[in-house]
Design a protein around this motif. Structure first.
Motif, mmCIF file in Angstrom:
data_model
loop_
_atom_site.group_PDB
_atom_site.id
_atom_site.type_symbol
_atom_site.label_atom_id
_atom_site.label_comp_id
_atom_site.label_asym_id
_atom_site.label_seq_id
_atom_site.Cartn_x
_atom_site.Cartn_y
_atom_site.Cartn_z
ATOM 1 N N THR A 26 -41.132 -9.761 0.671
ATOM 2 C CA THR A 26 -40.089 -8.775 0.390
ATOM 3 C C THR A 26 -38.903 -9.005 1.315
ATOM 4 O OG1 THR A 26 -41.778 -7.192 -0.290
ATOM 5 C CG2 THR A 26 -39.616 -6.305 0.246
ATOM 6 N N HIS A 27 -37.718 -8.989 0.722
ATOM 7 C CA HIS A 27 -36.477 -9.204 1.462
ATOM 8 C C HIS A 27 -35.615 -7.951 1.355
ATOM 9 C CE1 HIS A 27 -37.585 -13.469 1.325
ATOM 10 N NE2 HIS A 27 -37.846 -13.259 0.041
ATOM 11 N N VAL A 28 -35.409 -7.276 2.473
ATOM 12 C CA VAL A 28 -34.467 -6.160 2.514
ATOM 13 C C VAL A 28 -33.146 -6.756 2.976
ATOM 14 C CG1 VAL A 28 -33.904 -3.931 3.539
ATOM 15 C CG2 VAL A 28 -36.291 -4.500 3.020
ATOM 16 N N VAL A 29 -32.146 -6.701 2.100
ATOM 17 C CA VAL A 29 -30.852 -7.316 2.384
ATOM 18 C C VAL A 29 -29.860 -6.208 2.718
ATOM 19 C CG1 VAL A 29 -29.039 -8.844 1.529
ATOM 20 C CG2 VAL A 29 -31.412 -9.165 0.762
ATOM 21 N N ARG A 30 -29.348 -6.243 3.920
ATOM 22 C CA ARG A 30 -28.492 -5.174 4.429
ATOM 23 C C ARG A 30 -27.019 -5.557 4.528
ATOM 24 N NH1 ARG A 30 -31.936 -1.251 6.220
ATOM 25 N NH2 ARG A 30 -34.054 -1.890 6.703
ATOM 26 N N GLU A 31 -26.669 -6.774 4.182
ATOM 27 C CA GLU A 31 -25.289 -7.224 4.299
ATOM 28 C C GLU A 31 -24.588 -7.220 2.950
ATOM 29 O OE1 GLU A 31 -27.759 -9.802 5.103
ATOM 30 O OE2 GLU A 31 -28.114 -8.749 6.966
ATOM 31 N N GLY A 32 -23.307 -6.873 2.983
ATOM 32 C CA GLY A 32 -22.472 -6.978 1.793
ATOM 33 C C GLY A 32 -22.571 -5.782 0.873
#
Length: 160
Positions: A26-32
């Motif tokens: 699982t990838h939690v992406v916080r940028e953009g």
């Protein structure tokens, strides 16, 4: 079937993580912006199957398996949206080849309409939509939830 999960979020606590089985990458992406984070997350995935989830939903541990079993190279799977018959970005699953063919999520749209635009472009390119019931997921409503006005604006914007 191997798959990975992408959760775009700017929140400190991501409720959705409580529902994703621990063994699933699982990838939690916080940028953009939302659409930038979606694209960034898909690029991070090594698996061909990607599931994108909002950060404010919950579901049973077996639900993701049920969703992923519906994915094939020609089908975009997502939570049923009742206004215009497409799918909501709250839950989307697809093969990365479909994502590449469609051109990813339109980052010009920033944090709105990316799911609708993605689904429209998928259908225009001959891909199928598989709508899954909203009842499979619990969504925590919040002040930024999509309203009827938002849907109307989406239709006007996307038809231009």
């Amino acid at each position: 079937m191997a798959y990975e999960v992408v959760i775009p979020s700017i929140k400190d606590e991501v409720m959705t993580l409580n529902s994703v089985p621990e063994q699933i990458p699982t990838h939690v992406v916080r940028e953009g912006t939302l659409n930038e984070a979606r694209n960034k997350g898909v690029k991070m995935c090594e698996s061909d199957i990607v599931v994108i989830l909002d950060d404010d939903i919950s579901f049973s541990k077996s639900t993701l398996t049920d969703v992923v079993e519906l994915v094939n190279k020609n089908t975009l799977v997502g939570m049923a949206e009742s206004m215009i018959g497409l799918i909501m970005g709250r839950v989307m699953a697809f093969n990365k080849d479909l994502w590449r063919a469609v051109g990813g999520f339109d980052e010009i749209l920033r944090s709105h309409n990316g799911d609708t635009d993605f689904a429209i472009r998928a259908v225009e390119q001959g891909f199928d939509l598989q709508r899954i019931p909203q009842s499979w997921f619990d969504h925590k409503e919040h002040p930024r939830s999509v309203t009827w006005f938002d849907w109307a604006w989406r239709l006007v914007y996307l038809s231009a």
